[in-house]
Design a protein around this motif. Structure first.
Motif, PDB file in Angstrom:
ATOM      1  N   ALA A 181     -59.660  41.071 -33.332  1.00  0.00           N
ATOM      2  CA  ALA A 181     -59.291  41.660 -32.266  1.00  0.00           C
ATOM      3  C   ALA A 181     -60.300  42.744 -31.880  1.00  0.00           C
ATOM      4  O   ALA A 181     -60.302  43.025 -30.374  1.00  0.00           O
ATOM      5  CB  ALA A 181     -57.947  42.221 -32.433  1.00  0.00           C
ATOM      6  N   SER A 182     -60.739  43.637 -32.708  1.00  0.00           N
ATOM      7  CA  SER A 182     -61.366  44.951 -32.197  1.00  0.00           C
ATOM      8  C   SER A 182     -62.797  44.278 -31.449  1.00  0.00           C
ATOM      9  O   SER A 182     -63.321  44.674 -30.548  1.00  0.00           O
ATOM     10  CB  SER A 182     -61.608  45.947 -33.234  1.00  0.00           C
ATOM     11  OG  SER A 182     -62.765  45.135 -34.063  1.00  0.00           O
ATOM     12  N   LEU A 183     -63.137  43.158 -32.104  1.00  0.00           N
ATOM     13  CA  LEU A 183     -64.719  42.634 -31.515  1.00  0.00           C
ATOM     14  C   LEU A 183     -64.251  42.167 -30.281  1.00  0.00           C
ATOM     15  O   LEU A 183     -65.242  42.201 -29.089  1.00  0.00           O
ATOM     16  CB  LEU A 183     -65.232  41.644 -32.424  1.00  0.00           C
ATOM     17  CG  LEU A 183     -65.832  41.808 -33.731  1.00  0.00           C
ATOM     18  CD1 LEU A 183     -66.142  40.699 -34.567  1.00  0.00           C
ATOM     19  CD2 LEU A 183     -66.907  43.148 -33.588  1.00  0.00           C
ATOM     20  N   SER A 184     -63.164  41.214 -30.027  1.00  0.00           N
ATOM     21  CA  SER A 184     -62.748  40.731 -28.610  1.00  0.00           C
ATOM     22  C   SER A 184     -62.662  41.593 -27.689  1.00  0.00           C
ATOM     23  O   SER A 184     -62.675  41.479 -26.486  1.00  0.00           O
ATOM     24  CB  SER A 184     -61.798  39.585 -28.948  1.00  0.00           C
ATOM     25  OG  SER A 184     -60.516  40.670 -28.856  1.00  0.00           O
ATOM     26  N   LEU A 185     -62.425  43.047 -28.307  1.00  0.00           N
ATOM     27  CA  LEU A 185     -61.961  44.126 -27.131  1.00  0.00           C
ATOM     28  C   LEU A 185     -63.631  44.568 -26.864  1.00  0.00           C
ATOM     29  O   LEU A 185     -63.642  45.849 -26.160  1.00  0.00           O
ATOM     30  CB  LEU A 185     -61.212  44.935 -27.631  1.00  0.00           C
ATOM     31  CG  LEU A 185     -59.672  44.247 -27.725  1.00  0.00           C
ATOM     32  CD1 LEU A 185     -58.580  45.450 -28.427  1.00  0.00           C
ATOM     33  CD2 LEU A 185     -59.243  44.128 -26.340  1.00  0.00           C
ATOM     34  N   GLY A 186     -64.754  44.330 -27.552  1.00  0.00           N
ATOM     35  CA  GLY A 186     -65.730  44.715 -27.033  1.00  0.00           C
ATOM     36  C   GLY A 186     -66.506  45.782 -28.258  1.00  0.00           C
ATOM     37  O   GLY A 186     -67.509  46.277 -27.801  1.00  0.00           O
ATOM     38  N   ALA A 187     -65.859  45.784 -29.465  1.00  0.00           N
ATOM     39  CA  ALA A 187     -66.348  46.836 -30.272  1.00  0.00           C
ATOM     40  C   ALA A 187     -67.463  46.328 -31.073  1.00  0.00           C
ATOM     41  O   ALA A 187     -67.640  45.084 -31.230  1.00  0.00           O
ATOM     42  CB  ALA A 187     -65.232  47.188 -31.221  1.00  0.00           C
TER      43      ALA A 187
ATOM     44  N   VAL B  71     -69.008  37.638 -29.404  1.00  0.00           N
ATOM     45  CA  VAL B  71     -67.542  37.630 -28.851  1.00  0.00           C
ATOM     46  C   VAL B  71     -67.113  39.013 -28.319  1.00  0.00           C
ATOM     47  O   VAL B  71     -66.740  38.872 -27.116  1.00  0.00           O
ATOM     48  CB  VAL B  71     -66.299  37.484 -30.318  1.00  0.00           C
ATOM     49  CG1 VAL B  71     -66.897  38.643 -31.320  1.00  0.00           C
ATOM     50  CG2 VAL B  71     -65.165  37.918 -29.745  1.00  0.00           C
ATOM     51  N   SER B  72     -67.928  39.956 -28.356  1.00  0.00           N
ATOM     52  CA  SER B  72     -67.630  41.306 -27.749  1.00  0.00           C
ATOM     53  C   SER B  72     -68.439  41.171 -26.506  1.00  0.00           C
ATOM     54  O   SER B  72     -68.132  42.165 -25.629  1.00  0.00           O
ATOM     55  CB  SER B  72     -68.148  42.583 -28.650  1.00  0.00           C
ATOM     56  OG  SER B  72     -69.376  42.187 -28.947  1.00  0.00           O
ATOM     57  N   PHE B  80     -53.900  37.388 -30.229  1.00  0.00           N
ATOM     58  CA  PHE B  80     -53.644  36.403 -31.498  1.00  0.00           C
ATOM     59  C   PHE B  80     -52.401  36.006 -31.870  1.00  0.00           C
ATOM     60  O   PHE B  80     -51.459  36.697 -31.419  1.00  0.00           O
ATOM     61  CB  PHE B  80     -54.010  37.387 -32.692  1.00  0.00           C
ATOM     62  CG  PHE B  80     -55.632  37.498 -32.692  1.00  0.00           C
ATOM     63  CD1 PHE B  80     -56.528  36.749 -33.561  1.00  0.00           C
ATOM     64  CD2 PHE B  80     -56.307  38.479 -31.841  1.00  0.00           C
ATOM     65  CE1 PHE B  80     -57.946  37.134 -33.498  1.00  0.00           C
ATOM     66  CE2 PHE B  80     -57.740  38.530 -31.724  1.00  0.00           C
ATOM     67  CZ  PHE B  80     -58.674  38.017 -32.597  1.00  0.00           C
ATOM     68  N   PHE B  86     -53.541  46.943 -33.686  1.00  0.00           N
ATOM     69  CA  PHE B  86     -54.078  47.763 -34.984  1.00  0.00           C
ATOM     70  C   PHE B  86     -52.897  48.749 -35.553  1.00  0.00           C
ATOM     71  O   PHE B  86     -52.415  49.884 -34.936  1.00  0.00           O
ATOM     72  CB  PHE B  86     -54.826  48.795 -34.379  1.00  0.00           C
ATOM     73  CG  PHE B  86     -56.012  48.063 -33.835  1.00  0.00           C
ATOM     74  CD1 PHE B  86     -56.621  46.818 -34.115  1.00  0.00           C
ATOM     75  CD2 PHE B  86     -56.539  48.436 -32.464  1.00  0.00           C
ATOM     76  CE1 PHE B  86     -57.599  46.147 -33.503  1.00  0.00           C
ATOM     77  CE2 PHE B  86     -57.535  47.542 -31.727  1.00  0.00           C
ATOM     78  CZ  PHE B  86     -57.945  46.676 -32.179  1.00  0.00           C
ATOM     79  N   PHE B  97     -57.766  51.150 -26.574  1.00  0.00           N
ATOM     80  CA  PHE B  97     -58.859  50.912 -27.564  1.00  0.00           C
ATOM     81  C   PHE B  97     -60.247  50.103 -26.898  1.00  0.00           C
ATOM     82  O   PHE B  97     -61.404  50.710 -27.146  1.00  0.00           O
ATOM     83  CB  PHE B  97     -58.668  49.966 -28.776  1.00  0.00           C
ATOM     84  CG  PHE B  97     -59.750  49.754 -29.790  1.00  0.00           C
ATOM     85  CD1 PHE B  97     -59.970  50.497 -30.946  1.00  0.00           C
ATOM     86  CD2 PHE B  97     -60.451  48.561 -29.816  1.00  0.00           C
ATOM     87  CE1 PHE B  97     -60.876  50.410 -31.754  1.00  0.00           C
ATOM     88  CE2 PHE B  97     -61.464  48.365 -30.621  1.00  0.00           C
ATOM     89  CZ  PHE B  97     -61.779  49.122 -31.679  1.00  0.00           C
ATOM     90  N   VAL B 101     -64.136  51.967 -26.916  1.00  0.00           N
ATOM     91  CA  VAL B 101     -65.300  51.535 -27.383  1.00  0.00           C
ATOM     92  C   VAL B 101     -66.370  51.073 -26.617  1.00  0.00           C
ATOM     93  O   VAL B 101     -67.418  50.742 -27.011  1.00  0.00           O
ATOM     94  CB  VAL B 101     -65.009  50.430 -28.427  1.00  0.00           C
ATOM     95  CG1 VAL B 101     -63.928  50.766 -29.458  1.00  0.00           C
ATOM     96  CG2 VAL B 101     -64.402  49.155 -27.628  1.00  0.00           C
TER      97      VAL B 101
END
Lengths: 287, 347
Positions: A181-187, B71-72, B80, B86, B97, B101
């Motif tokens: 999820a964090s990756l998909s948000l651009g992290a 993906v980013s 999901f 989180f 978030f 980032v």
């Protein structure tokens, strides 16, 4: 609700034989007192047998201080290295599918299944003067066995599994959805690790680090084989205790032992706290 | 933003999860990837997102080849199945978030982030929960927060994996409507995965039916329901009665008023939806008797038994409104006449 009911039912069925419960508790407690508490008290008693001054001077002896320094130095190198290794190994095992994964898991456990003395001997076989790399090391004037590098190496080997073993089950249970999820948000990968993964595993990680540290400071067998027991140079605290004891310097031996015992008690308290913290975190997460 | 998939294939070891998938999704659509479990729909969604790599083929988002993008970097929002909120962050921090980032150069100011986060939380009607942690929310609330979080990065494509799968039936109904109207409002191209045909029909503007790693049919819900491309789609979308054609069955179907081609090929099957069967009380002996019925709310489902000579008895299901059924005054075991209005033919 149903869990509560089944638990009470369980207790009743098991609680029928009262004498079984009581004798089991009695046996466990007597063992605990006889083999843990009594020795601990004896250590302290012996350390102070010749008064507080003797204890204090034993602790500030040159050899004792050198042993403490070496022990701290070893832990200072070992613990960070094995923390990084443990996180990397746990990550690889829980986040990737690859050939030889089960072999890696087995290898991580190897230091647990091999006797520490054997581990020490392996290092002597590899790095000792008669060993595989002995000649080459001699030519380049590098001393590993009977020197500090050997002690550090042996300690690293022995304390390899602690961090990884704590993290693998937790990270398996957590799954990787939050990270994805964090990756998909651009992290980025680092942002993911420091903002998502690390906060989730921090208590288990600290727990592993704590156990790793305790073992690094307390390791005797493997270190004993590679150290050579050179006073002030290659004696760690556990080795110093042994040497002093063999030389009938019981105050010095028990003073050293009391420091190790204190370390153990502090470790236990911290361990309990971390266990509680971890359980608490997971309990709220599963609400 | 339009999505074009060409020739996507994916294998997991020996298992072929996706097989030469070609799919075009025009901008602004709300698309359902529908199929039984294990048909590859989630894998396809994850490949579009970049969470899985395709073995071959290309993914074009708005005409741009994004196949090798991380993906980013794809500009997608992913929701999901189990929300993946989180757990150590508050609802507010979860939603913020994606903005926090961002690279320093393009990152909005903290004030702007705060403003936007609250706006998103208002959009999903949960701003009052901004201080809570995910474990203090109900399933439906988590779902909406996950959606707000995905929207925070202003994705050009929104991907949802079984968005209603883990929710209670009543919450699910509400959220379906809500998602539909939200999509109407935002008009961002969205794809969601589901195994529930009713959900796909109700929410989506386009439905893609997948089976065993292949696309069986793509079209609007009405097209899929009224003109199923094959036996699988017909059976998967809604209830259906299947009749394998023999001479006896063909004759019987003709008697029910259905037009049957005289020169039917062997293996031909007729699929009849339960609501295309009308029943009336028979005055004489008929091969069909009434066995039982169940209330489905407004409709009654009637179980009939078809007993043709030289055939094993077979259940046939019909549906009709409550009131109509009552006026027929039928009892168990009664003989009935059938009128079949419409059938889909497959060979």
């Amino acid at each position: 609700m149903s869990a509560v009911i089944s638990r009470t039912v369980h207790q009743n069925t098991l609680g029928d034989a009262n004498w079984v419960r009581q004798s089991l508790i009695f046996t466990a407690l007597s063992f605990l007192i006889l083999f843990l508490c009594v020795p601990l008290v004896l250590v302290i008693f012996q350390a102070f047998a010749k008064g507080f001054d003797a204890y204090a001077s034993a602790l500030t002896q040159k050899d004792m201080l050198a042993a403490m320094r070496l022990t701290l130095f070893t832990a200072l190198i070992t613990v960070p290295l094995n923390t990084v290794f443990g996180v990397a190994a746990a990550w690889a095992i829980t986040r990737f599918e690859f050939r030889g994964k089960s072999l890696l898991i087995t290898l991580i456990d190897l230091p647990f299944s091999v006797s520490p003395v054997i581990s020490g001997l392996i290092f002597v076989l590899v790095f000792g003067t008669q060993g595989w790399m002995g000649e080459w090391l001699l030519e380049h004037d590098i001393k590993i066995i009977f020197a500090v590098p050997g002690i550090v190496l042996a300690t690293i080997f022995i304390t390899f599994p602690f961090v990884a073993r704590q993290l693998i089950p937790l990270m398996q249970e957590m799954g990787s959805e939050e990270e994805e999820a964090s990756l998909s948000l651009g992290a980025s990968g680092w942002q993911m690790f420091f903002k998502i993964t690390l906060p989730n595993i921090k208590w288990a990680l600290l727990y592993g680090v704590l156990l790793c540290n305790a073992r690094a400071m307390g390791e005797f067998g493997a270190v004993s084989v590679v150290s050579g027991h050179i006073r002030s140079l290659t004696n760690t605290l556990p080795l110093h205790v042994e040497v002093s004891y063999n030389e009938y310097d019981s105050v010095s031996a028990f003073a050293g032992a009391s420091v190790l015992a204190a370390l153990a008690v502090v470790t236990l308290i911290l361990k309990t706290f971390l266990e509680w913290k971890q359980k608490n975190d997971r309990a709220t997460a599963s609400l | 933003m339009s999505i074009v998939l060409s020739n996507i294939s994916k294998n997991f070891g020996d298992f072929s999860a996706l097989h030469d998938i070609d799919l075009e999704i025009p901008e602004g659509e709300l698309v359902a990837l529908l199929g039984p479990s294990g048909c590859g729909k989630t894998t396809l969604l994850r490949i579009i997102a970049g969470l899985e790599q395709t073995d071959k083929g290309k993914i074009l988002l708005n005409g741009e080849d994004k196949t090798d993008f991380h993906v980013s970097q794809r500009g997608i929002g992913f929701v999901f199945q189990h929300y993946a909120l989180f757990r150590h962050m508050t609802v507010f921090d979860n939603v913020a978030f994606g903005m926090r980032v961002k690279d320093k150069k393009v990152r909005p100011s903290e004030a702007e982030i705060t403003r936007k986060t609250h706006a998103l939380l208002e959009l999903v009607q949960l701003d009052w929960l901004h201080n809570r942690f995910p474990d203090q929310l109900s399933g439906g609330q988590r779902q909406r927060i996950a959606l707000a979080r995905a929207l925070a990065v202003e994705p050009s494509v929104l991907l949802l994996d079984e968005p209603f799968g883990a929710l209670d039936a009543s919450v699910r109904k509400d959220l379906r409507q809500w998602l539909r109207s939200l999509h109407h409002e935002l008009n961002v191209t969205s794809i969601f995965v589901t195994h529930d045909q009713e959900e796909a029909m109700e929410v989506a503007s386009q439905v893609v039916v997948l089976n065993k790693g292949r696309i069986e049919q793509q079209g609007s819900p009405a097209e899929i329901y009224d003109h199923p491309a094959n036996v699988f789609v017909s059976k998967f979308i809604g209830q259906t009665n299947e009749f394998t054609l023999s001479h006896f069955t063909a004759d019987w179907l003709k008697q029910t008023g259905l037009y049957v081609n005289e020169n039917f090929a062997p293996e031909t099957v007729a699929h009849v939806r339960p609501h295309d069967i009308e029943i009336t009380k028979a005055t004489n002996e008929t091969p069909v008797t009434l066995k039982d019925w169940q209330h489905l709310g407004a409709l009654i489902r009637i179980e009939l038994v078809k007993n043709l000579p030289h055939q094993t008895p077979k259940s046939v299901f019909a549906e009709m409104p409550n009131a109509q059924f009552k006026s027929l005054q039928l009892n168990r075991g009664d003989n009935v006449d059938l009128k079949i209005r419409h059938a889909h033919w497959f060979n």
